[in-house]
Design a protein around this motif. Structure first.
Motif, mmCIF file in Angstrom:
data_model
loop_
_atom_site.group_PDB
_atom_site.id
_atom_site.type_symbol
_atom_site.label_atom_id
_atom_site.label_comp_id
_atom_site.label_asym_id
_atom_site.label_seq_id
_atom_site.Cartn_x
_atom_site.Cartn_y
_atom_site.Cartn_z
ATOM 1 N N ILE A 143 -21.170 5.427 6.470
ATOM 2 C CA ILE A 143 -20.090 6.323 6.891
ATOM 3 C C ILE A 143 -19.172 5.627 7.891
ATOM 4 O O ILE A 143 -17.936 5.717 7.797
ATOM 5 N N ALA A 144 -19.756 4.919 8.852
ATOM 6 C CA ALA A 144 -18.951 4.234 9.859
ATOM 7 C C ALA A 144 -18.034 3.193 9.226
ATOM 8 O O ALA A 144 -16.839 3.104 9.557
ATOM 9 N N GLY A 145 -18.561 2.408 8.288
ATOM 10 C CA GLY A 145 -17.748 1.393 7.628
ATOM 11 C C GLY A 145 -16.625 2.000 6.807
ATOM 12 O O GLY A 145 -15.478 1.525 6.839
ATOM 13 N N CYS A 146 -16.943 3.057 6.068
ATOM 14 C CA CYS A 146 -15.925 3.727 5.258
ATOM 15 C C CYS A 146 -14.839 4.337 6.134
ATOM 16 O O CYS A 146 -13.651 4.351 5.766
ATOM 17 N N ASN A 147 -15.230 4.843 7.295
ATOM 18 C CA ASN A 147 -14.257 5.429 8.204
ATOM 19 C C ASN A 147 -13.284 4.372 8.714
ATOM 20 O O ASN A 147 -12.065 4.597 8.772
ATOM 21 N N ILE A 148 -13.798 3.208 9.055
ATOM 22 C CA ILE A 148 -12.930 2.118 9.514
ATOM 23 C C ILE A 148 -11.971 1.693 8.408
ATOM 24 O O ILE A 148 -10.770 1.495 8.636
ATOM 25 N N ALA A 149 -12.481 1.564 7.182
ATOM 26 C CA ALA A 149 -11.640 1.120 6.063
ATOM 27 C C ALA A 149 -10.518 2.123 5.776
ATOM 28 O O ALA A 149 -9.353 1.750 5.604
ATOM 29 N N THR A 150 -10.855 3.410 5.707
ATOM 30 C CA THR A 150 -9.835 4.412 5.380
ATOM 31 C C THR A 150 -8.848 4.603 6.525
ATOM 32 O O THR A 150 -7.653 4.810 6.285
ATOM 33 N N LYS A 151 -9.325 4.507 7.757
ATOM 34 C CA LYS A 151 -8.394 4.621 8.896
ATOM 35 C C LYS A 151 -7.433 3.429 8.945
ATOM 36 O O LYS A 151 -6.282 3.551 9.367
ATOM 37 N N THR A 152 -7.908 2.259 8.513
ATOM 38 C CA THR A 152 -7.032 1.087 8.438
ATOM 39 C C THR A 152 -5.900 1.333 7.449
ATOM 40 O O THR A 152 -4.732 1.013 7.712
ATOM 41 N N ILE A 153 -6.242 1.907 6.288
ATOM 42 C CA ILE A 153 -5.213 2.236 5.287
ATOM 43 C C ILE A 153 -4.244 3.274 5.842
ATOM 44 O O ILE A 153 -3.023 3.156 5.708
ATOM 45 N N LEU A 154 -4.790 4.301 6.488
ATOM 46 C CA LEU A 154 -3.964 5.386 7.016
ATOM 47 C C LEU A 154 -2.988 4.866 8.069
ATOM 48 O O LEU A 154 -1.819 5.249 8.090
ATOM 49 N N SER A 155 -3.461 3.975 8.927
ATOM 50 C CA SER A 155 -2.602 3.392 9.942
ATOM 51 C C SER A 155 -1.472 2.577 9.312
ATOM 52 O O SER A 155 -0.312 2.647 9.749
ATOM 53 N N ALA A 156 -1.805 1.816 8.262
ATOM 54 C CA ALA A 156 -0.775 1.030 7.577
ATOM 55 C C ALA A 156 0.284 1.937 6.953
ATOM 56 O O ALA A 156 1.480 1.630 6.986
ATOM 57 N N LEU A 157 -0.146 3.065 6.387
ATOM 58 C CA LEU A 157 0.812 3.998 5.784
ATOM 59 C C LEU A 157 1.714 4.624 6.842
ATOM 60 O O LEU A 157 2.922 4.815 6.604
ATOM 61 N N SER A 158 1.161 4.947 8.005
ATOM 62 C CA SER A 158 1.986 5.480 9.095
ATOM 63 C C SER A 158 3.055 4.467 9.494
ATOM 64 O O SER A 158 4.228 4.809 9.674
ATOM 65 N N THR A 159 2.645 3.214 9.631
ATOM 66 C CA THR A 159 3.576 2.154 10.005
ATOM 67 C C THR A 159 4.650 1.975 8.943
ATOM 68 O O THR A 159 5.842 1.871 9.246
ATOM 69 N N ALA A 160 4.243 1.965 7.684
ATOM 70 C CA ALA A 160 5.193 1.770 6.591
ATOM 71 C C ALA A 160 6.235 2.891 6.518
ATOM 72 O O ALA A 160 7.381 2.655 6.134
ATOM 73 N N MET A 161 5.826 4.107 6.901
ATOM 74 C CA MET A 161 6.756 5.237 6.865
ATOM 75 C C MET A 161 7.528 5.404 8.166
ATOM 76 O O MET A 161 8.309 6.350 8.315
ATOM 77 N N VAL A 181 0.831 -1.202 0.000
ATOM 78 C CA VAL A 181 0.000 0.000 0.000
ATOM 79 C C VAL A 181 0.866 1.253 0.000
ATOM 80 O O VAL A 181 0.523 2.267 -0.622
ATOM 81 N N LEU A 182 2.016 1.203 0.660
ATOM 82 C CA LEU A 182 2.955 2.334 0.608
ATOM 83 C C LEU A 182 3.449 2.543 -0.818
ATOM 84 O O LEU A 182 3.471 3.677 -1.317
ATOM 85 N N ARG A 183 3.818 1.462 -1.490
ATOM 86 C CA ARG A 183 4.315 1.553 -2.871
ATOM 87 C C ARG A 183 3.243 2.130 -3.792
ATOM 88 O O ARG A 183 3.543 2.963 -4.668
ATOM 89 N N CYS A 184 2.005 1.716 -3.602
ATOM 90 C CA CYS A 184 0.917 2.242 -4.430
ATOM 91 C C CYS A 184 0.779 3.756 -4.267
ATOM 92 O O CYS A 184 0.557 4.482 -5.246
ATOM 93 N N CYS A 185 0.879 4.230 -3.045
ATOM 94 C CA CYS A 185 0.716 5.667 -2.787
ATOM 95 C C CYS A 185 1.914 6.469 -3.282
ATOM 96 O O CYS A 185 1.761 7.634 -3.661
ATOM 97 N N GLU A 186 3.073 5.867 -3.306
ATOM 98 C CA GLU A 186 4.276 6.564 -3.766
ATOM 99 C C GLU A 186 4.391 6.585 -5.283
ATOM 100 O O GLU A 186 5.102 7.435 -5.832
#
Length: 354
Positions: free
Chosen positions: A149-167, A42-47
């Motif tokens: 909205i609640a489901g989308c928030n969980i999904a996007t926060k999961t991605i955001l957390s993974a990106l924080s970890t990857a960086m 997911v980090l590679r995709c965003c970069e």
């Protein structure tokens, strides 16, 4: 970054052969468990591309797909209502309310957009009496929107957390710490209805842009989304994949990453000019008072960037031409193809070629 040069699939559209761009697929279930290989992916995709599919067909993501089906059923009922009912309050705020067809510039020169939209912010849906048109203000529809909205928030926060970890981000520097649930933001669920648009229509599609948001989670079952990945010389379609959402990096995350992430340029065009097209976009946005440096070198808040870019979207073509180029495209650089500005003379039935 190397340009996008390999195209394995094409489609015939407006009498031309147009690319269908391939995208990486990231597993939502693997991100939930922070599997190292998926976190790196997911980090590679965003970069690189700034876009990817999020596979939600596993047991943890499947319920969110069901939420979106319920939301689409709600949308079809809502958009079939009278304009007076839909536009009861108009646009309450840039991230809340109804926008009728033609509120923004269209995908081609001398056209207006070809969609209507109802936006419900995450902050608003949690109020005791949310500001919604009466046609939506019933317990069943409000529950559907809230659940989506609640489901989308969980999904996007999961991605955001993974990106924080990857960086390698820790503590207050992690991206999630500028996206706290209890802090005001312009995070919103946008439900869009694109009207049938023949080539001669004055209301066509959605103009090219990058998103204001941190992350956009898009659900669509119909063709029409086109992207221009970094390094690509032309727009190409994105194939809707069953069981997958489409995720793209927005301007705010690009800025927060120190411009390491790419905010991919995209637009929406009529693929089948006779169909009604429905899509759901969840725009995860940073807290209003989050500070970052934008593409003009200004140190501004996320709230200021959101409002400035929103009003640029709704400005005339002449006004947009006078705005800083970083506004509509978030500072992303492209090679302009003059043919993009000309409305196609014929929009034909299409056949995909492998």
């Amino acid at each position: 970054m190397a340009p996008i040069t390999k195209v394995e699939e094409t489609v015939q559209w407006t009498g031309k052969t147009v690319p269908v761009y391939a995208m990486e697929t990231v597993s939502f279930e693997s991100l939930l468990s922070q599997e190292p290989a998926e976190v790196e992916k997911v980090l590679r995709c965003c970069e690189t591309a700034g876009f990817f599919y999020l596979d939600m067909r596993g047991i943890d993501g499947r319920r969110y797909l069901e939420d979106q089906q319920n939301t689409i059923a709600l949308m079809k009922r809502f958009f079939a209502a009278s304009l007076e009912e839909k536009n009861q309050y108009g646009l309450v705020a840039p991230h809340l309310g109804y926008e009728p067809v033609g509120s923004r510039t269209g995908v081609f020169s001398d056209t207006k957009d070809g969609y209507e939209m109802i936006k419900v912010s995450r902050d608003e849906i949690q109020r005791d009496s949310p500001h919604l048109p009466e046609v939506l203000k019933n317990s069943a529809d409000m529950k559907t929107i809230e659940t989506s909205i609640a489901g989308c928030n969980i999904a996007t926060k999961t991605i955001l957390s993974a990106l924080s970890t990857a960086m390698g981000l820790t503590g207050a520097k992690r991206f999630e710490n500028s996206h706290r649930n209890a802090r005001p933001s312009s995070t919103t669920l946008a439900m869009m209805h694109y009207i049938p648009s023949p080539a001669t229509a004055q209301n066509i599609g959605h103009q090219k842009h990058t998103d204001i948001s941190t992350l956009t989670l898009l659900f669509t079952e119909q063709w029409g989304l086109q992207i221009r990945p970094p390094g690509a010389k032309e727009f190409g379609f994105v194939r809707p994949e069953p069981g997958c959402a489409i995720v793209n990096v927005g301007d705010s995350l690009r800025f927060a990453s120190g411009m390491k992430f790419q905010s991919c340029i995209h637009r929406v065009v009529p693929f089948d000019p006779t169909e009604h097209r429905y899509s759901i976009a969840y725009f995860l946005r940073a807290e209003d008072d989050t500070m970052f440096t934008d593409s003009e070198g200004r140190y501004i808040t996320a709230g200021q960037w959101h409002d400035e870019k929103f009003f640029a979207f709704t400005d005339s073509a002449e006004g947009q031409a006078m705005a800083p180029p970083s506004m509509l495209l978030g500072g992303m650089v492209e090679e302009v193809d003059p043919e993009e500005l000309i409305a196609p003379q014929v929009i034909r039935d299409v056949a995909v070629e492998a």
